[in-house]
Design an enzyme around this catalytic site. Structure first.
Site, PDB file in Angstrom:
ATOM      1  N   GLY A 185       2.339  -3.178   3.830  1.00  0.00           N
ATOM      2  CA  GLY A 185       3.125  -4.402   3.858  1.00  0.00           C
ATOM      3  C   GLY A 185       2.316  -5.619   4.223  1.00  0.00           C
ATOM      4  O   GLY A 185       1.089  -5.621   4.123  1.00  0.00           O
ATOM      5  N   GLU A 186       3.035  -6.642   4.666  1.00  0.00           N
ATOM      6  CA  GLU A 186       2.406  -7.901   5.034  1.00  0.00           C
ATOM      7  C   GLU A 186       3.067  -8.437   6.299  1.00  0.00           C
ATOM      8  O   GLU A 186       4.295  -8.448   6.413  1.00  0.00           O
ATOM      9  CB  GLU A 186       2.552  -8.946   3.918  1.00  0.00           C
ATOM     10  CG  GLU A 186       2.207  -8.460   2.529  1.00  0.00           C
ATOM     11  CD  GLU A 186       0.744  -8.089   2.341  1.00  0.00           C
ATOM     12  OE1 GLU A 186      -0.079  -8.467   3.209  1.00  0.00           O
ATOM     13  OE2 GLU A 186       0.421  -7.412   1.347  1.00  0.00           O
TER      14      GLU A 186
ATOM     15  N   ASP B 194      -4.254  -8.732   8.453  1.00  0.00           N
ATOM     16  CA  ASP B 194      -3.112  -8.543   9.342  1.00  0.00           C
ATOM     17  C   ASP B 194      -3.074  -7.153   9.972  1.00  0.00           C
ATOM     18  O   ASP B 194      -2.453  -6.965  11.013  1.00  0.00           O
ATOM     19  CB  ASP B 194      -1.806  -8.847   8.609  1.00  0.00           C
ATOM     20  CG  ASP B 194      -1.641  -8.064   7.316  1.00  0.00           C
ATOM     21  OD1 ASP B 194      -2.605  -7.407   6.876  1.00  0.00           O
ATOM     22  OD2 ASP B 194      -0.546  -8.126   6.722  1.00  0.00           O
TER      23      ASP B 194
ATOM     24  N   CYS C 231       0.846  -1.186   0.000  1.00  0.00           N
ATOM     25  CA  CYS C 231       0.000   0.000   0.000  1.00  0.00           C
ATOM     26  C   CYS C 231       0.882   1.238   0.000  1.00  0.00           C
ATOM     27  O   CYS C 231       2.102   1.166  -0.044  1.00  0.00           O
ATOM     28  CB  CYS C 231      -0.903   0.012   1.227  1.00  0.00           C
ATOM     29  SG  CYS C 231      -1.897  -1.486   1.431  1.00  0.00           S
TER      30      CYS C 231
ATOM     31  N   SER D 185      10.914 -12.774  -5.295  1.00  0.00           N
ATOM     32  CA  SER D 185      12.188 -12.493  -5.972  1.00  0.00           C
ATOM     33  C   SER D 185      13.340 -12.963  -5.094  1.00  0.00           C
ATOM     34  O   SER D 185      13.157 -13.271  -3.916  1.00  0.00           O
ATOM     35  CB  SER D 185      12.329 -10.993  -6.274  1.00  0.00           C
ATOM     36  OG  SER D 185      12.500 -10.268  -5.076  1.00  0.00           O
ATOM     37  N   GLY D 186      14.542 -12.981  -5.681  1.00  0.00           N
ATOM     38  CA  GLY D 186      15.695 -13.576  -5.011  1.00  0.00           C
ATOM     39  C   GLY D 186      16.598 -12.603  -4.295  1.00  0.00           C
ATOM     40  O   GLY D 186      17.709 -12.994  -3.909  1.00  0.00           O
TER      41      GLY D 186
ATOM     42  N   ARG E  60      -4.644   1.570  -0.995  1.00  0.00           N
ATOM     43  CA  ARG E  60      -4.564   0.138  -0.722  1.00  0.00           C
ATOM     44  C   ARG E  60      -4.453  -0.704  -1.984  1.00  0.00           C
ATOM     45  O   ARG E  60      -5.209  -0.514  -2.934  1.00  0.00           O
ATOM     46  CB  ARG E  60      -5.810  -0.308   0.059  1.00  0.00           C
ATOM     47  CG  ARG E  60      -5.717  -1.761   0.518  1.00  0.00           C
ATOM     48  CD  ARG E  60      -6.920  -2.183   1.314  1.00  0.00           C
ATOM     49  NE  ARG E  60      -6.751  -3.549   1.790  1.00  0.00           N
ATOM     50  CZ  ARG E  60      -7.741  -4.366   2.107  1.00  0.00           C
ATOM     51  NH1 ARG E  60      -8.992  -3.952   2.009  1.00  0.00           N
ATOM     52  NH2 ARG E  60      -7.489  -5.594   2.523  1.00  0.00           N
ATOM     53  N   LEU E  61      -3.488  -1.625  -1.941  1.00  0.00           N
ATOM     54  CA  LEU E  61      -3.412  -2.734  -2.883  1.00  0.00           C
ATOM     55  C   LEU E  61      -3.853  -3.962  -2.098  1.00  0.00           C
ATOM     56  O   LEU E  61      -3.137  -4.443  -1.218  1.00  0.00           O
ATOM     57  CB  LEU E  61      -1.984  -2.913  -3.411  1.00  0.00           C
ATOM     58  CG  LEU E  61      -1.760  -4.035  -4.426  1.00  0.00           C
ATOM     59  CD1 LEU E  61      -2.491  -3.745  -5.728  1.00  0.00           C
ATOM     60  CD2 LEU E  61      -0.270  -4.229  -4.697  1.00  0.00           C
ATOM     61  N   SER E  62      -5.051  -4.470  -2.371  1.00  0.00           N
ATOM     62  CA  SER E  62      -5.661  -5.503  -1.538  1.00  0.00           C
ATOM     63  C   SER E  62      -5.019  -6.859  -1.800  1.00  0.00           C
ATOM     64  O   SER E  62      -5.143  -7.405  -2.896  1.00  0.00           O
ATOM     65  CB  SER E  62      -7.169  -5.572  -1.810  1.00  0.00           C
ATOM     66  OG  SER E  62      -7.779  -4.312  -1.567  1.00  0.00           O
TER      67      SER E  62
END
Length: 618
Positions: free
Chosen positions: A74-75, A95, A2, A358-359, A48-50
């Protein structure tokens, strides 16, 4: 992910119109929903990016007792586990409310229990305190500006300038840091008066409006693991699998980048095992240059693992077309040519998924860069007095042919004066002497880098990269370029439990028998064939040397030495002209130096000189 932003007023009240401008400037970070709120001295904005609890978890969020108001980006990967341990009547499945309930029960110290990637602002109304918090590794960004009227903060600098409605200025003291590392290390930025909250820090802001910073986490020192190498490999495998499993927590589709290198290939292999028969979407970029193109390797890994693989071609024309808009998104010079390729990857991924793995972090945790093999050489070089060492280095540097690019980087690093200079020079386009010649003065003392504590040369290299190169360059790139496409990026190798494990191990388990990333490769051999695991490192590179002598040649000269050039006026114009002439002659490869200066010029054009007309991406 977000976008978060807000203002804490030391006097007066928040400007609602300014908050709405902040939310509008961050719309790309959260195209699904946007809102603003203000009460008393605090104002908050959120886009917000849900990803989790798509239909609920609206923000700003307020605690039932009225004590806390938060905006969160974030998450929290362990939110379900934390939720079970909190005595709270939950109204959502997300969360963000878990964070809220944890703050109500434990206060700001609850951040120590979070596992994930995050940046958030939490205002505690009874004490009148605003807390700004950034995750341990710096995966997600947070900026702030403090003056006599209070603090303005946001996920990106553009949110701060949107609220103040004033054109930003250049911080001249940060120019040296940029020319040294292609990015400015926290807490500084290229913008006058704007600070970047360092990773693993929280800022506490009380009624006076002055931020007080606290560090809440640091990687552990090296210790004897107490087990043999085989057991260490087993534990590394368990932790990496657990980190990938945690990064898959989402209520929307999750895919992965797949370059064909060991880091991304290992992540995808584990991801596929965890998913079982469910399809895995993977994405790779190519440049049409056999020296750097890894599309064939990515396809081979995809075929072996069994993913739905997608490729995107990146051309020189993409750089001309996308450079201004992606500079706007980054709020900084595009530090790596690969930034633009990462955006093209994210845009391609966004047609199929909302989250990509991603790495990032594999090299900085396990010693993957070629430079780690030269650590003992650097120590030996420091035994030679710095004056003669630098003189010999300059002499050899001028005579190395363009094809010996990596050897040239090593030579410059080994020739640098102190250990701190050596550590910085591995990624530096310009040496200390060259930077002083370009800028005309030495850097201010508070901007000088210092070598970190560590038990040996490799350990100090790793800690230096984890603190600077990784968050200020690679992770900043990953966040901005994926957010420009409204896609969330997750680097599972930067799970803090895995980081703590890796940094507690001796260097001999990371660089062993001159094999970089030994431990990670031993884990990868359990999932991938040896020809993938042990092939030479290529990296995410772009054929700029050829492009700057062809399609990008005129762009470089016009922008860097033209009459209205910021670079031409802020730096020594004659030195810039000599740099361009050397590259065009074909006898020297100056691509990364030209790129560094061009990116600075485009940043100034878009974000400073063009601020009034670039409220949205060009």
């Amino acid at each position: 992910m977000c976008g978060i932003a807000g203002v804490f007023c030391a006097r007066g009240a928040p400007d609602r119109g300014g908050l709405e401008r902040m939310a509008d400037s961050l719309r790309h970070r959260g195209p699904d929903e946007a809102s603003v709120w203000a009460a008393g001295p605090i104002g908050l904005a959120h886009t917000r990016l849900s990803i989790i609890d798509v239909a609920g978890s609206h923000q700003p969020m307020h605690s039932p007792d009225g004590a806390w108001s938060i905006v969160f980006n974030g998450e929290i990967f362990n939110y379900r586990e934390l939720r079970r341990g909190l005595d709270h009547t939950f109204r959502t499945q997300g969360d963000t409310e878990v964070l809220m309930a944890g703050l109500m029960r434990h206060g700001i110290g609850f951040v120590d229990r979070l596992r994930g990637q995050f940046a958030f602002a939490a205002h505690h109304h009874p004490s009148g305190t605003l807390h700004l918090v950034r995750d341990r590794l710096g995966v997600l960004p947070l900026y702030y500006r403090h003056d006599g009227r209070g603090v303005v903060f946001g996920s990106e600098v553009k949110a701060i300038t949107a609220y103040t409605a004033r054109a930003p200025g250049v911080d001249p003291d940060s120019l040296d840091a940029y020319l040294e590392g292609r990015s400015v290390p926290a807490p500084h930025t290229l913008y006058a008066g704007v600070a970047k909250l360092p990773p693993a820090h929280r800022a506490e802001i009380r009624a006076t409006g002055c931020p007080v910073l606290h560090r809440y986490w640091t990687p552990p020192p090296v210790a004897d693991p107490g087990i043999g190498a085989d057991e260490v490999v087993e534990e590394a495998d368990r932790l990496i699998r657990d980190a990938v499993r945690a990064a898959l927590v989402a209520d929307v589709p999750v895919g992965s980048y797949l370059s064909g290198g060991v880091d991304s290939s290992l992540i995808v292999a584990i991801m596929k095992q965890l998913r079982g028969n469910s399809p895995v979407e993977t994405f790779a970029a190519g440049f049409g240059d056999p020296r750097f193109d890894e599309l064939d390797w990515a396809q081979r890994v995809s075929d072996r693992i069994g993913t739905r693989h997608h490729t995107v071609a990146v051309r020189a024309e993409d750089f001309i077309d996308l450079w201004p808009s992606l500079t706007w998104h980054r709020d900084a010079p595009i530090s790596e040519p690969a930034d633009i390729a990462v955006f093209r990857l994210a845009a391609s991924a966004g047609k199929h998924v909302k989250v990509v793995l991603s790495g990032e972090g594999g090299d900085e945790l396990f010693g993957g860069y070629p430079k780690y093999r030269y650590a003992s050489w650097a120590r030996a070089a420091r035994r030679i007095p710095s004056g003669p060492r630098r003189a010999v280095g300059r002499l050899l540097d001028a005579r190395l042919p363009p094809r010996l690019g990596r050897q040239r980087i090593a030579l410059r690093a080994l020739s640098a004066g102190s250990e701190a200079d050596q550590l910085a020079t591995w990624f530096a386009p310009f040496t200390r002497e060259e930077r002083r010649g370009l800028i005309g003065r030495p850097p201010s003392p508070d901007r000088l880098r210092r070598a970190p504590e560590g038990v040996d040369d490799v350990d100090r290299m790793l800690r230096n990269d984890l603190a600077g190169w990784l968050p200020d360059n690679l992770l900043e790139r990953g966040d901005r370029m994926t957010m420009a496409a409204s896609v969330e990026l997750r680097p599972p190798l930067l799970d803090h439990r895995l980081v703590e494990f890796a940094f507690g191990l001796p260097s001999a388990l990371k660089v062993r028998d001159r094999v970089p990333k030994w431990l990670l490769k031993q884990v990868a051999r359990r999932y991938l064939p040896d020809d993938v695991v042990f092939r030479p490192k290529v990296g995410f590179r772009v054929p700029l040397d050829r492009w700057f002598r062809a399609g990008l040649r005129e762009t470089a000269r016009d922008r860097l030495v033209g009459g209205d050039s910021f670079v031409g006026s802020a730096l020594d114009r004659r030195a810039v002209i000599r740099l361009l002439d050397r590259h065009e002659s074909g006898r020297h490869d100056e691509e990364i130096r030209i790129w560094t200066l061009l990116s600075l010029e485009v940043w100034h054009e878009v974000c400073v000189a063009g601020w009034a007309t670039s409220r949205r991406a060009p």
